[in-house]
Design a protein around this motif. Structure first.
Motif, PDB file in Angstrom:
ATOM      1  N   GLY A   1     -35.493   1.511  14.309  1.00  0.00           N
ATOM      2  CA  GLY A   1     -35.643   2.276  13.222  1.00  0.00           C
ATOM      3  C   GLY A   1     -36.408   3.486  13.118  1.00  0.00           C
ATOM      4  O   GLY A   1     -37.012   3.982  12.298  1.00  0.00           O
TER       5      GLY A   1
ATOM      6  N   ASP B   1     -30.077  -8.666   8.442  1.00  0.00           N
ATOM      7  CA  ASP B   1     -31.038  -8.742   9.186  1.00  0.00           C
ATOM      8  C   ASP B   1     -31.033  -9.522  10.437  1.00  0.00           C
ATOM      9  O   ASP B   1     -32.142  -9.500  11.224  1.00  0.00           O
ATOM     10  CB  ASP B   1     -32.668  -9.164   8.438  1.00  0.00           C
ATOM     11  CG  ASP B   1     -32.475 -10.751   7.881  1.00  0.00           C
ATOM     12  OD1 ASP B   1     -31.099 -11.081   7.829  1.00  0.00           O
ATOM     13  OD2 ASP B   1     -33.409 -11.212   7.466  1.00  0.00           O
TER      14      ASP B   1
ATOM     15  N   HIS C   1     -37.393   3.596   9.204  1.00  0.00           N
ATOM     16  CA  HIS C   1     -37.017   2.282   8.679  1.00  0.00           C
ATOM     17  C   HIS C   1     -37.492   0.915   9.449  1.00  0.00           C
ATOM     18  O   HIS C   1     -37.819   1.171  10.774  1.00  0.00           O
ATOM     19  CB  HIS C   1     -35.584   2.282   8.548  1.00  0.00           C
ATOM     20  CG  HIS C   1     -34.739   3.223   7.818  1.00  0.00           C
ATOM     21  ND1 HIS C   1     -34.513   3.079   6.476  1.00  0.00           N
ATOM     22  CD2 HIS C   1     -34.335   4.397   8.057  1.00  0.00           C
ATOM     23  CE1 HIS C   1     -33.785   4.237   6.034  1.00  0.00           C
ATOM     24  NE2 HIS C   1     -33.643   4.877   6.959  1.00  0.00           N
ATOM     25  N   LYS C   2     -37.648   0.092   8.865  1.00  0.00           N
ATOM     26  CA  LYS C   2     -38.189  -1.101   9.533  1.00  0.00           C
ATOM     27  C   LYS C   2     -37.064  -1.972  10.093  1.00  0.00           C
ATOM     28  O   LYS C   2     -37.433  -2.996  10.992  1.00  0.00           O
ATOM     29  CB  LYS C   2     -38.844  -2.244   8.420  1.00  0.00           C
ATOM     30  CG  LYS C   2     -40.410  -1.484   7.867  1.00  0.00           C
ATOM     31  CD  LYS C   2     -40.833  -2.460   7.136  1.00  0.00           C
ATOM     32  CE  LYS C   2     -42.043  -2.012   6.494  1.00  0.00           C
ATOM     33  NZ  LYS C   2     -42.872  -2.858   5.676  1.00  0.00           N
ATOM     34  N   LYS C   3     -35.715  -1.735   9.799  1.00  0.00           N
ATOM     35  CA  LYS C   3     -34.741  -2.235  10.541  1.00  0.00           C
ATOM     36  C   LYS C   3     -33.781  -1.314  11.245  1.00  0.00           C
ATOM     37  O   LYS C   3     -34.058   0.093  11.070  1.00  0.00           O
ATOM     38  CB  LYS C   3     -33.840  -2.849   9.217  1.00  0.00           C
ATOM     39  CG  LYS C   3     -34.623  -4.388   8.987  1.00  0.00           C
ATOM     40  CD  LYS C   3     -33.689  -5.163   8.135  1.00  0.00           C
ATOM     41  CE  LYS C   3     -34.557  -6.250   7.657  1.00  0.00           C
ATOM     42  NZ  LYS C   3     -33.482  -7.335   6.877  1.00  0.00           N
TER      43      LYS C   3
ATOM     44  N   SER D   1     -29.672   2.532   7.303  1.00  0.00           N
ATOM     45  CA  SER D   1     -30.236   1.677   7.908  1.00  0.00           C
ATOM     46  C   SER D   1     -29.549   0.245   7.754  1.00  0.00           C
ATOM     47  O   SER D   1     -28.898   0.089   6.431  1.00  0.00           O
ATOM     48  CB  SER D   1     -31.640   1.688   7.558  1.00  0.00           C
ATOM     49  OG  SER D   1     -32.430   0.449   8.263  1.00  0.00           O
ATOM     50  N   TYR D   2     -29.912  -0.538   8.476  1.00  0.00           N
ATOM     51  CA  TYR D   2     -29.633  -1.993   7.836  1.00  0.00           C
ATOM     52  C   TYR D   2     -30.620  -2.591   6.987  1.00  0.00           C
ATOM     53  O   TYR D   2     -30.319  -3.826   6.767  1.00  0.00           O
ATOM     54  CB  TYR D   2     -29.584  -2.838   9.445  1.00  0.00           C
ATOM     55  CG  TYR D   2     -28.870  -2.739  10.442  1.00  0.00           C
ATOM     56  CD1 TYR D   2     -27.744  -3.734  10.663  1.00  0.00           C
ATOM     57  CD2 TYR D   2     -28.157  -1.480  10.874  1.00  0.00           C
ATOM     58  CE1 TYR D   2     -26.804  -3.728  11.639  1.00  0.00           C
ATOM     59  CE2 TYR D   2     -27.245  -1.455  11.862  1.00  0.00           C
ATOM     60  CZ  TYR D   2     -26.564  -2.555  12.282  1.00  0.00           C
ATOM     61  OH  TYR D   2     -25.576  -2.137  13.237  1.00  0.00           O
ATOM     62  N   ASP D   3     -31.379  -2.047   6.546  1.00  0.00           N
ATOM     63  CA  ASP D   3     -31.983  -2.492   5.152  1.00  0.00           C
ATOM     64  C   ASP D   3     -31.411  -2.204   4.120  1.00  0.00           C
ATOM     65  O   ASP D   3     -32.145  -2.376   2.937  1.00  0.00           O
ATOM     66  CB  ASP D   3     -33.550  -2.071   5.371  1.00  0.00           C
ATOM     67  CG  ASP D   3     -33.451  -0.161   5.224  1.00  0.00           C
ATOM     68  OD1 ASP D   3     -32.658   0.258   4.984  1.00  0.00           O
ATOM     69  OD2 ASP D   3     -34.625   0.199   5.479  1.00  0.00           O
ATOM     70  N   LYS D   4     -30.125  -1.624   4.268  1.00  0.00           N
ATOM     71  CA  LYS D   4     -29.383  -1.420   3.128  1.00  0.00           C
ATOM     72  C   LYS D   4     -29.856  -0.086   2.134  1.00  0.00           C
ATOM     73  O   LYS D   4     -29.794  -0.194   0.766  1.00  0.00           O
ATOM     74  CB  LYS D   4     -29.243  -2.330   2.010  1.00  0.00           C
ATOM     75  CG  LYS D   4     -28.705  -3.874   2.625  1.00  0.00           C
ATOM     76  CD  LYS D   4     -28.323  -5.127   1.730  1.00  0.00           C
ATOM     77  CE  LYS D   4     -27.923  -6.097   2.276  1.00  0.00           C
ATOM     78  NZ  LYS D   4     -27.851  -7.301   1.482  1.00  0.00           N
ATOM     79  N   ARG D   5     -30.513   0.653   2.990  1.00  0.00           N
ATOM     80  CA  ARG D   5     -31.008   1.970   2.512  1.00  0.00           C
ATOM     81  C   ARG D   5     -30.442   3.295   3.079  1.00  0.00           C
ATOM     82  O   ARG D   5     -30.349   3.175   4.467  1.00  0.00           O
ATOM     83  CB  ARG D   5     -32.445   2.039   2.367  1.00  0.00           C
ATOM     84  CG  ARG D   5     -32.858   0.984   1.065  1.00  0.00           C
ATOM     85  CD  ARG D   5     -34.630   0.954   1.303  1.00  0.00           C
ATOM     86  NE  ARG D   5     -35.158   0.240   0.315  1.00  0.00           N
ATOM     87  CZ  ARG D   5     -35.577  -1.082   0.599  1.00  0.00           C
ATOM     88  NH1 ARG D   5     -35.351  -1.529   1.640  1.00  0.00           N
ATOM     89  NH2 ARG D   5     -36.071  -1.952  -0.584  1.00  0.00           N
TER      90      ARG D   5
ATOM     91  N   GLU E   1     -30.341   3.504  -2.658  1.00  0.00           N
ATOM     92  CA  GLU E   1     -30.064   1.996  -2.560  1.00  0.00           C
ATOM     93  C   GLU E   1     -28.739   1.542  -2.485  1.00  0.00           C
ATOM     94  O   GLU E   1     -27.812   1.962  -3.254  1.00  0.00           O
ATOM     95  CB  GLU E   1     -30.464   1.172  -3.714  1.00  0.00           C
ATOM     96  CG  GLU E   1     -32.317   1.540  -3.996  1.00  0.00           C
ATOM     97  CD  GLU E   1     -32.925   1.134  -2.947  1.00  0.00           C
ATOM     98  OE1 GLU E   1     -32.680   0.254  -2.232  1.00  0.00           O
ATOM     99  OE2 GLU E   1     -34.238   1.218  -2.764  1.00  0.00           O
TER     100      GLU E   1
END
Length: 751
Positions: free
Chosen positions: A468, A292, A487-489, A508-512, A536
């Motif tokens: 995102g 993050d 995504h939020k990231k 995404s950088y949110d690992k999803r 995931e």
């Protein structure tokens, strides 16, 4: 009976009032108002009204005589406006917003900037500099062109003693001709240009021939397709878009040694918000960064942070709720650049190919600087990340044969997305969001319902990045019709399913990795997006690819800490899924390991995968079918990749220099840290790989050819330390496009 009464106006005043003439602020939003409800006789009593809110109504236009002499602020968001010229009746207007009016385009932005001399804020953006350019520089240029057109083609057609009939006849011909042939700026502003050209031509005739100008001009005549096709030279267009265009002449040998590539250092930012997120990771960073945290780039944080309120930006990049429309185009055009800017000439000297062996004869065509922040010609720091060729549509069904051909490529980097014609080097369209940094673009083709329930196929471009958010751009209509807050990231990469045109994967950088159904917009561009699946990951996914033999069942992803695959079949109830398997690859000592960054991933054919990890000096070629057994039931299995070959590549430890393939020609491409493009023709190996089970090439396969980065000079200085972030070809391997770390899009053509 009209919905608006004296009592309603007094009640809706802020604060409430007892007399209409005392009202200064009025809120008439969300009343389902139509144009006929705006009674000019009633509104004429609002002599001191300064702020008016008409948002969230059903207005399609403004009456021409509302008589609001002191109006300064007007909000018309979320209506059905079709025209803005009636706004000229509010000469003191300073702030205007009309977002989410589906029929309005960037042409209307330019019209109101010209008509409203006091306007300083449009849709929340400061347009003072751009408006001055439109009112003065643009007008001078068009006036000069109109005058020249008259002098060259029409002045001698008038007899010395002319009658009213002569004047009437020549006026009609002149107005039609001048709107057809006077072209200025990009094609996306052709409607505004014709509107201004007609206005200027009528003023010119009125002053030179004593003709009266039209105070209420008749609607413009339809201009035929072939009449409108006249365009300016590529150099003029390049200057308008603020790009550097190079058309190389005879090739020369370069005896200079290539400069060594620099390693990108971590940006020094005072706060987390100051550092721009970027897929580039410095080799000096530890292998397991906090996902993050802002990604480091090769520029200082203050340079990497998108400009706030950049000149000429139509939108401020604000967020919309998921599934709602953003019908205004986030577009940058040539009109936003002052004509007095320096040309930024770049000189080109190509160098010889790898080992003097030329397998593919590729001539450099264009080197474009079209993603600059604020259209600055001095910007050689914006990094370009993703490019993809537009799918081929039936040219007979499209008005623009250039846009429908596969020689059109979409590129992204910094705050903009560009569509480039590889043959001419012209930037056909440009979309800009000042607060965004775009990392990835992808195409899909949707069959949409148009008027009279007819269906037509159109190419839709999706673009995503640091915020995102996925932007959905209808290229033929030339505007961004919607967005999805996915995504939020930041989103590292996106791709569409080859079997379901509305299915979009976002990593995404949110690992999803999320699978979205973007829906099909109706004739009013209403659409509904829905999330179908969430995959995931254990680390940040950098590259994703659907398995060609089963694109509805398995997805492969290269991540910061390994190569993973997921089962993506939608017949399963589980919407959030762990990975199915992780693949092991040899490390520097030859031991198998799962802990390595995979920053390049693509399929060469239905079975052969090409991937690049953090191991210096090689690119792996391996078999999907022999590495993965789909019959296994246990999730999160560890599998050894069956290596077919290793490709000799640069020994750099620089990350995020991604690779691509051309399956039709069985080629692999990858750029390096010195600006070179490594090309591998694997057609002599694929047959053996498909028949000889488990047989591996003993020696590393050398590149068939290396395209060296040519000498480029800007403002007398040579551009050095060039990293090739991405390189692709069109499906037929006619054009090769390379994206760099120095804001240069390089285009070669196979001869």
């Amino acid at each position: 009976m009209s919905k608006i009464t004296t009592e309603l106006l007094l009640e809706r005043a802020v604060p409430r009032s007892t007399r209409l003439r005392k009202i200064e602020t009025l809120n008439l939003s969300k009343l389902q108002l139509k144009t006929g409800d705006l009674d000019p006789r009633l509104f004429s009593r609002l002599r001191h009204l300064q702020k008016l809110d008409l948002s969230d109504n059903l207005l399609d236009k403004f009456p021409n005589s509302l008589t609001l002499p002191d109006l300064r602020v007007l909000n018309c968001n979320n209506n059905q406006l079709e025209d803005v010229t009636a706004l000229k009746q509010f000469p003191l207007l300073e702030e205007l917003t009309y977002e989410n009016n589906v029929y309005l385009t960037p042409n209307d932005d330019y019209k109101v900037m010209f008509l409203l001399q006091n306007l300083r804020l449009l849709n929340g953006k400061d347009i003072t500099k751009l408006a001055n350019h439109v009112r003065h520089v643009n007008s001078r240029k068009l006036t000069s062109k109109v005058t020249a057109h008259w002098e060259k083609f029409f002045r001698d057609q008038l007899p010395e003693k002319y009658t009213a009939e002569h004047v009437k006849s020549i006026k009609k011909k002149f107005l039609k001709s001048v709107q057809t042939h006077v072209v200025y700026g990009p094609s996306s502003l052709s409607e505004f240009t014709r509107w201004r050209v007609k206005m200027i031509a009528e003023e010119f005739l009125a002053s030179s021939l004593g003709l009266e100008e039209n105070t209420d001009p008749e609607p413009e005549e339809e201009i035929g397709e072939n009449e409108e096709e006249s365009t300016e030279s590529p150099r003029e267009v390049a200057e308008d878009v603020g790009q550097v265009t190079v058309t190389p002449s005879k090739r020369k040998r370069n005896h200079a040694t290539p400069s060594s590539g620099n390693k990108r250092s971590k940006s020094q930012a005072n706060t987390e918000e100051e550092a721009a997120l970027s897929p580039r990771k410095s080799s000096h960073l530890q292998d397991d960064p906090a996902p993050d945290k802002p990604r480091a780039s090769n520029q200082q944080a203050k340079e990497a942070t998108p400009e706030k309120g950049a000149e000429g930006t139509h939108r401020n990049g604000e967020q919309f709720p998921k599934g709602q429309n953003n019908r205004r185009s986030s577009q940058l055009t040539g009109e936003q650049k002052s004509q007095e800017q320096d040309n930024g000439v770049v000189n080109l000297t190509p160098v010889k190919n790898f080992k003097g062996k030329e397998d593919v004869s590729a001539e450099p065509l264009h080197f474009l600087q079209c993603h600059s922040k604020g259209n600055s010609r001095e910007d050689f720091k914006t990094q370009l990340w993703s490019c993809v060729f537009e799918p081929l549509l039936d040219c007979g069904a499209r008005k623009d044969p250039i846009v429908s051909s596969s020689r059109t490529v979409a590129t992204c980097g910094g705050e903009s997305v560009c569509l480039i014609d590889c043959e001419t080097g012209m930037v056909l369209k440009k979309y800009k969001v000042a607060t965004e940094e775009f990392f990835s673009v992808a195409w899909t083709t949707l069959t949409m319902v148009i008027s009279n329930s007819r269906k037509k196929t159109h190419n839709i471009l999706a673009a995503a990045g640091r915020r995102g958010i996925v932007k959905l751009i209808h290229v033929a209509a030339d505007f961004c019709y919607g967005e999805i807050k996915a995504h939020k990231k930041p989103i590292a990469t996106i791709c569409f399913s080859p079997t379901h045109e509305t299915h979009l994967f976002t990593a995404s950088y949110d690992k999803r990795i999320a699978l979205w159904d973007i829906g099909i917009p109706d004739c009013d561009y209403n659409f509904k997006a829905s999330q179908l699946l969430v995959l995931e990951a254990l680390s940040i996914p950098l590259r994703i690819a659907l398995v060609p033999t089963c694109p509805d069942q398995y997805l492969l992803a290269g991540c910061e800490e390994g190569c993973f695959t997921w089962n993506i079949k939608l017949d399963k109830e589980q919407k959030s899924r762990p990975f199915e398997a992780i693949f092991q690859f040899p490390d520097d000592e030859g031991d198998m390991t799962t802990s390595h960054r995979v920053d390049g991933l693509a399929f060469l054919n239905d079975d052969v995968v090409v991937s690049k990890s953090s191991k210096p000096g090689c690119i792996y070629v391996w078999s999907w079918s022999r590495s993965f057994d789909g019959k296994g039931k246990a999730c999160q299995r560890t599998l050894s990749a069956v290596i077919l070959a290793e490709l000799e590549w640069s020994t750099t430890d620089m990350s995020y220099l991604t690779l691509s393939t051309c399956p039709a020609k069985e080629y692999v491409f990858c750029g390096d840290e010195k600006g070179s493009v490594w090309m591998y023709n694997l057609s002599n190996y694929t047959t053996a790989w498909s028949t000889a089970k488990g047989k591996r090439s003993d020696k590393r396969i050398l590149p068939t050819q290396i395209l060296k980065w040519p000498e480029l000079r800007a403002n007398g200085e040579q551009l050095t330390e060039v990293l090739i972030n991405n390189v692709i070809t069109d499906p037929t391997f006619t054009y090769l496009v390379a994206l760099t770390s120095v804001n240069i899009t390089a285009i070669w053509k196979k001869s």
